[in-house]
Design a protein around this motif. Structure first.
Motif, PDB file in Angstrom:
ATOM      1  N   TYR A 122       0.849  -1.188   0.000  1.00 42.46           N
ATOM      2  CA  TYR A 122       0.000   0.000   0.000  1.00 42.46           C
ATOM      3  C   TYR A 122       0.887   1.241   0.000  1.00 42.46           C
ATOM      4  N   ALA A 123       0.347   2.332  -0.516  1.00 45.99           N
ATOM      5  CA  ALA A 123       1.070   3.602  -0.538  1.00 45.99           C
ATOM      6  C   ALA A 123       1.042   4.183   0.875  1.00 45.99           C
ATOM      7  N   ALA A 124       2.187   4.211   1.511  1.00 42.10           N
ATOM      8  CA  ALA A 124       2.272   4.667   2.899  1.00 42.10           C
ATOM      9  C   ALA A 124       2.442   6.182   2.989  1.00 42.10           C
ATOM     10  N   HIS A 125       3.284   6.737   2.111  1.00 46.66           N
ATOM     11  CA  HIS A 125       3.521   8.179   2.119  1.00 46.66           C
ATOM     12  C   HIS A 125       4.209   8.581   0.827  1.00 46.66           C
ATOM     13  N   LEU A 126       4.311   9.881   0.612  1.00 45.99           N
ATOM     14  CA  LEU A 126       5.021  10.384  -0.557  1.00 45.99           C
ATOM     15  C   LEU A 126       6.523  10.193  -0.355  1.00 45.99           C
ATOM     16  N   ASN A 127       7.208   9.814  -1.416  1.00 45.58           N
ATOM     17  CA  ASN A 127       8.658   9.719  -1.333  1.00 45.58           C
ATOM     18  C   ASN A 127       9.266  11.089  -1.654  1.00 45.58           C
ATOM     19  N   ASN A 155       1.670   2.775 -14.140  1.00 44.66           N
ATOM     20  CA  ASN A 155       0.662   3.589 -14.821  1.00 44.66           C
ATOM     21  C   ASN A 155      -0.461   4.045 -13.893  1.00 44.66           C
ATOM     22  N   ASP A 156      -0.380   3.680 -12.626  1.00 43.97           N
ATOM     23  CA  ASP A 156      -1.426   4.027 -11.667  1.00 43.97           C
ATOM     24  C   ASP A 156      -1.174   5.431 -11.117  1.00 43.97           C
ATOM     25  N   TYR A 157      -2.239   6.209 -11.011  1.00 48.73           N
ATOM     26  CA  TYR A 157      -2.117   7.552 -10.433  1.00 48.73           C
ATOM     27  C   TYR A 157      -3.405   7.926  -9.712  1.00 48.73           C
ATOM     28  N   TYR A 158      -3.284   8.972  -8.905  1.00 49.66           N
ATOM     29  CA  TYR A 158      -4.408   9.505  -8.135  1.00 49.66           C
ATOM     30  C   TYR A 158      -4.458  11.002  -8.382  1.00 49.66           C
ATOM     31  N   GLU A 159      -5.646  11.537  -8.602  1.00 54.80           N
ATOM     32  CA  GLU A 159      -5.819  12.975  -8.789  1.00 54.80           C
ATOM     33  C   GLU A 159      -6.312  13.602  -7.492  1.00 54.80           C
ATOM     34  N   GLY A 168      -3.371  11.348   3.381  1.00 52.30           N
ATOM     35  CA  GLY A 168      -4.494  10.919   4.203  1.00 52.30           C
ATOM     36  C   GLY A 168      -5.767  10.609   3.439  1.00 52.30           C
ATOM     37  N   THR A 169      -5.731  10.740   2.124  1.00 55.87           N
ATOM     38  CA  THR A 169      -6.935  10.470   1.345  1.00 55.87           C
ATOM     39  C   THR A 169      -6.981   9.013   0.899  1.00 55.87           C
ATOM     40  N   PRO A 170      -8.187   8.446   0.849  1.00 55.91           N
ATOM     41  CA  PRO A 170      -8.307   7.056   0.402  1.00 55.91           C
ATOM     42  C   PRO A 170      -7.730   6.830  -1.000  1.00 55.91           C
ATOM     43  N   GLY A 171      -7.864   7.785  -1.895  1.00 54.02           N
ATOM     44  CA  GLY A 171      -7.343   7.635  -3.244  1.00 54.02           C
ATOM     45  C   GLY A 171      -5.844   7.403  -3.266  1.00 54.02           C
ATOM     46  N   PHE A 172      -5.123   8.119  -2.418  1.00 48.71           N
ATOM     47  CA  PHE A 172      -3.672   7.927  -2.343  1.00 48.71           C
ATOM     48  C   PHE A 172      -3.357   6.539  -1.806  1.00 48.71           C
ATOM     49  N   SER A 184       2.223   6.496  -9.044  1.00 45.55           N
ATOM     50  CA  SER A 184       2.777   5.473  -8.151  1.00 45.55           C
ATOM     51  C   SER A 184       4.271   5.702  -7.893  1.00 45.55           C
ATOM     52  N   ARG A 185       4.979   6.284  -8.865  1.00 43.91           N
ATOM     53  CA  ARG A 185       6.416   6.552  -8.674  1.00 43.91           C
ATOM     54  C   ARG A 185       6.681   7.617  -7.608  1.00 43.91           C
TER      55      ARG A 185
END
Length: 88
Positions: free
Chosen positions: A5-10, A51-55, A39-43, A78-79
């Motif tokens: 899961y995406a834990a935080h921004l790198n 190729n996955d991203y969140y707006e 903190g948003t569900p999308g992230f 995702s990067r």
């Protein structure tokens, strides 16, 4: 297979958010904005697929404008995320 899961921004993600805030003309607190995005569900639903991203939507009300509408988006790919395994 371990679920991630995406834990935080790198580091690249934080720099990306800073550049996007500048592009949008917003002088927001970078740390607070990054925390809001994280903190948003999308992230949190980002996958490791490149190729996955969140707006992350920035609405008029978020910048003190009246009425409905969107000022802009910050696309977080995702990067830009640090992934960690899910404890099951």
């Amino acid at each position: 297979m371990t679920k991630m899961y995406a834990a935080h921004l790198n580091e690249a993600g934080v720099a990306h958010v800073a550049a996007e805030l500048k592009r949008l003309g917003l002088e927001w607190d970078l740390s607070a904005t990054c925390s809001a995005i994280e903190g948003t569900p999308g992230f949190m639903d980002l996958t490791t697929d490149p190729n996955d991203y969140y707006e992350y939507e920035i609405a008029n009300k978020d910048v003190g404008k009246r009425g409905y509408g969107v000022v802009g988006y910050i696309e977080v790919w995702s990067r830009h995320a640090q992934f960690e395994p899910v404890d099951e």
